[in-house]
Design an enzyme around this catalytic site. Structure first.
Site, mmCIF file in Angstrom:
data_model
loop_
_atom_site.group_PDB
_atom_site.id
_atom_site.type_symbol
_atom_site.label_atom_id
_atom_site.label_comp_id
_atom_site.label_asym_id
_atom_site.label_seq_id
_atom_site.Cartn_x
_atom_site.Cartn_y
_atom_site.Cartn_z
ATOM 1 N N GLU A 17 0.965 -1.300 0.124
ATOM 2 C CA GLU A 17 0.032 -0.025 -0.149
ATOM 3 C C GLU A 17 0.868 1.100 -0.008
ATOM 4 O OE1 GLU A 17 -3.762 0.156 2.655
ATOM 5 O OE2 GLU A 17 -2.666 1.913 3.460
ATOM 6 N N ALA A 51 -9.850 11.082 2.723
ATOM 7 C CA ALA A 51 -11.350 11.461 2.985
ATOM 8 C C ALA A 51 -11.405 12.606 3.173
ATOM 9 C CB ALA A 51 -11.780 10.601 4.313
ATOM 10 N N HIS A 79 -8.121 3.066 -3.408
ATOM 11 C CA HIS A 79 -9.046 3.227 -2.310
ATOM 12 C C HIS A 79 -10.186 4.183 -2.485
ATOM 13 C CE1 HIS A 79 -5.879 1.634 0.925
ATOM 14 N NE2 HIS A 79 -5.740 1.114 -0.327
ATOM 15 N N ARG A 109 -15.849 3.679 4.292
ATOM 16 C CA ARG A 109 -16.568 4.799 4.725
ATOM 17 C C ARG A 109 -15.811 5.952 4.755
ATOM 18 N NH1 ARG A 109 -18.222 5.038 10.803
ATOM 19 N NH2 ARG A 109 -16.321 5.552 10.595
ATOM 20 N N TYR A 146 -11.848 -5.518 10.742
ATOM 21 C CA TYR A 146 -11.011 -5.182 11.897
ATOM 22 C C TYR A 146 -11.023 -6.378 13.103
ATOM 23 C CZ TYR A 146 -12.073 -0.938 9.549
ATOM 24 O OH TYR A 146 -12.160 0.153 8.691
ATOM 25 N N LYS A 166 -21.528 -5.794 3.638
ATOM 26 C CA LYS A 166 -20.364 -5.412 2.571
ATOM 27 C C LYS A 166 -20.395 -6.328 1.657
ATOM 28 C CE LYS A 166 -17.089 -3.729 4.991
ATOM 29 N NZ LYS A 166 -15.948 -2.742 5.698
ATOM 30 N N GLN A 213 5.971 6.979 14.706
ATOM 31 C CA GLN A 213 4.575 6.314 14.275
ATOM 32 C C GLN A 213 3.652 5.808 15.426
ATOM 33 O OE1 GLN A 213 6.946 3.370 11.932
ATOM 34 N NE2 GLN A 213 5.221 2.970 10.793
HETATM 35 P P1 FAD Z 1 -17.891 0.729 7.444
HETATM 36 O O1 FAD Z 1 -17.762 -0.876 6.610
HETATM 37 O O2 FAD Z 1 -18.970 1.368 6.806
HETATM 38 O O3 FAD Z 1 -17.924 0.243 8.833
HETATM 39 C C1 FAD Z 1 -17.804 1.541 9.776
HETATM 40 C C2 FAD Z 1 -18.732 1.452 10.944
HETATM 41 O O4 FAD Z 1 -19.766 1.096 10.925
HETATM 42 C C3 FAD Z 1 -18.246 0.031 11.734
HETATM 43 O O5 FAD Z 1 -18.055 -0.031 13.055
HETATM 44 C C4 FAD Z 1 -19.495 -0.893 11.351
HETATM 45 O O6 FAD Z 1 -19.595 -2.026 12.423
HETATM 46 C C5 FAD Z 1 -20.451 0.032 11.403
HETATM 47 N N1 FAD Z 1 -21.472 -0.339 10.241
HETATM 48 C C6 FAD Z 1 -21.294 -0.858 9.107
HETATM 49 N N2 FAD Z 1 -22.326 -0.837 8.365
HETATM 50 C C7 FAD Z 1 -23.525 -0.821 9.271
HETATM 51 C C8 FAD Z 1 -25.038 -0.598 9.251
HETATM 52 N N3 FAD Z 1 -25.620 -1.255 7.995
HETATM 53 N N4 FAD Z 1 -25.722 -0.536 10.229
HETATM 54 C C9 FAD Z 1 -24.909 -0.130 11.455
HETATM 55 N N5 FAD Z 1 -23.644 -0.091 11.664
HETATM 56 C C10 FAD Z 1 -22.781 -0.336 10.449
HETATM 57 N N6 FAD Z 1 -9.307 5.712 5.379
HETATM 58 C C11 FAD Z 1 -9.235 6.858 4.352
HETATM 59 O O7 FAD Z 1 -9.611 8.052 4.508
HETATM 60 N N7 FAD Z 1 -8.578 6.397 2.970
HETATM 61 C C12 FAD Z 1 -8.220 5.200 2.962
HETATM 62 O O8 FAD Z 1 -7.505 5.180 2.063
HETATM 63 C C13 FAD Z 1 -8.203 4.295 3.989
HETATM 64 N N8 FAD Z 1 -7.831 2.967 3.635
HETATM 65 C C14 FAD Z 1 -8.156 2.041 4.544
HETATM 66 C C15 FAD Z 1 -7.505 0.542 4.225
HETATM 67 C C16 FAD Z 1 -7.700 -0.436 4.983
HETATM 68 C C17 FAD Z 1 -7.256 -1.602 4.747
HETATM 69 C C18 FAD Z 1 -8.534 -0.071 6.371
HETATM 70 C C19 FAD Z 1 -8.454 -1.180 7.276
HETATM 71 C C20 FAD Z 1 -8.695 1.124 6.610
HETATM 72 C C21 FAD Z 1 -8.512 2.216 5.750
HETATM 73 N N9 FAD Z 1 -9.079 3.640 5.953
HETATM 74 C C22 FAD Z 1 -9.001 4.658 4.998
HETATM 75 C C23 FAD Z 1 -9.889 3.812 7.249
HETATM 76 C C24 FAD Z 1 -11.345 3.699 7.144
HETATM 77 O O9 FAD Z 1 -12.034 4.678 6.375
HETATM 78 C C25 FAD Z 1 -11.970 3.746 8.413
HETATM 79 O O10 FAD Z 1 -11.447 2.604 9.417
HETATM 80 C C26 FAD Z 1 -13.516 4.062 8.834
HETATM 81 O O11 FAD Z 1 -13.614 4.380 10.247
HETATM 82 C C27 FAD Z 1 -14.443 2.811 8.356
HETATM 83 O O12 FAD Z 1 -14.386 2.534 7.174
HETATM 84 P P2 FAD Z 1 -14.948 1.061 6.460
HETATM 85 O O13 FAD Z 1 -15.061 1.081 5.317
HETATM 86 O O14 FAD Z 1 -14.558 -0.111 7.340
HETATM 87 O O15 FAD Z 1 -16.394 1.244 7.397
#
Ligand code: FAD
Length: 293
Positions: A17, A51, A79, A109, A146, A166, A213
């Site tokens: 990455e 974001a 991403h 998200r 996670y 998802k 870090q």
């Molecule tokens: P989601 O899958 O939407 O989950 C977020 C929260 O909502 C979780 O607690 C989940 O349990 C809850 N949830 C999901 N669906 C529902 C539902 N239908 N009803 C109720 N609750 C729900 N961030 C950036 O800004 N840019 C990046 O490029 C980036 N890359 C990443 C790469 C990886 C591999 C990872 C692990 C994270 C990355 N992130 C990045 C961070 C990420 O955006 C955050 O961790 C964010 O808070 C959650 O994103 P998600 O897509 O997992 O969210």
């Protein structure tokens, strides 16, 4: 290649990455990183998406992903976050990705923060996945997961229930948040299996190679620090060269253990550090090749 097909052909996938430069830095910084990484045996390289960034910064993700494909002939994963985007914003980005022949998207998200103002078109990553698949089903969509539970969720069981949404929306493989104790990953994988989630999961590994870090990463993602790593960090925190060596060694050991335990993929968070990524990749490449025989 579509990453979904990659997992059909390989037992263990290995990916890196990188991130676009911050506002003040030239795009050349990441181009130099990619040049430095050329020739390493990687299956794909993903590019993060800011974001809270400006349009120009966010366009850089697509630009860099496109270059990874055209210049280095490596599959890129772009991403894409949705919390602070309108449907029109996302369509613009998808048009751009399509035009540049970028087929794989890690749908996210995005973190909630003071600089991220939600636009209310998308609440969760699953909404984005659904939107992408409706826009063009030929995009392959990856998702995040996670092992130590997402910070917004009360229990890992609820988080896994949400993860299913998802996958139902079209995610074909997952990349984990970084973790430093492989036992968290194994316990998580058992829970996924019990929840009937069987798509490939890549383990996200971040080498800790400098003092700055540590606190930032742990407070940002909530990963717990096992005793073995805390010991290393406290012993070498004032000796940058020793800390770097110890961090590389720790991450390499994590990877060897994961591959021995049949992980489907390793995703190395390079932090754009060519030296560290090269070092780790060269140490584990024979192990990965052997597992793919
Ligand atoms: P989601 O899958 O939407 O989950 C977020 C929260 O909502 C979780 O607690 C989940 O349990 C809850 N949830 C999901 N669906 C529902 C539902 N239908 N009803 C109720 N609750 C729900 N961030 C950036 O800004 N840019 C990046 O490029 C980036 N890359 C990443 C790469 C990886 C591999 C990872 C692990 C994270 C990355 N992130 C990045 C961070 C990420 O955006 C955050 O961790 C964010 O808070 C959650 O994103 P998600 O897509 O997992 O969210």
């Amino acid at each position: 290649m579509n990453i979904e097909n990659l997992f059909k052909h390989k037992k263990v996938v290995y990916s890196l990455e990188v991130f676009p430069p911050k506002k003040t830095n030239s795009i050349d910084t990441v181009y130099n990183t990619l040049y430095g990484l050329r020739g390493l045996p990687v299956d794909f390289i993903s590019v993060t998406y800011g974001a809270g960034g400006s349009d120009t910064q966010q366009n850089k993700t697509c630009e860099i992903a496109s270059l990874i494909k055209s210049e280095y002939n490596i599959e890129p994963v772009s991403h894409l976050t949705c919390l602070n985007s309108t449907k029109e914003d996302i369509i613009k980005t998808l048009d751009n990705l399509k035009k540049n022949n970028v087929q794989n998207i890690l749908a996210l998200r995005g973190d909630k923060s003071d600089t991220v103002i939600p636009k209310n078109d998308f609440k969760y990553a699953s909404d984005l996945v659904e939107f992408i698949k409706k826009y063009d089903d030929s995009f392959n969509v990856l998702g995040a997961c996670y092992p130590e539970c997402h910070s917004d969720c009360d229990t890992i069981y609820q988080d896994i229930e949400n993860l299913k949404r998802k996958i139902d929306a079209g995610v074909t493989s997952l990349i984990t948040q970084l973790f430093f104790d492989n036992e968290h990953f194994y316990t998580f994988m058992d829970k996924l299996q019990k929840a009937n989630i069987n798509i490939p999961v890549e383990a996200g590994i971040m080498p800790i190679v400098n003092k700055n870090q540590i606190q930032r990463i742990v407070s940002m993602c909530g990963a717990s620090l096992p005793r073995a790593l805390t010991k290393i960090l406290s012993k070498y925190s004032d000796d940058p060269i020793a800390l770097k060596d110890a961090g590389i060694y720790y991450a390499t050991n994590q990877i060897i253990d994961l591959v021995a335990n049949d992980v489907r993929g390793i995703h190395l968070y390079t932090m754009n550090n060519v030296d560290v990524a090269t070092n780790i990749t060269n140490s584990i490449k024979n192990i990965i090749t052997s597992s793919n025989k």
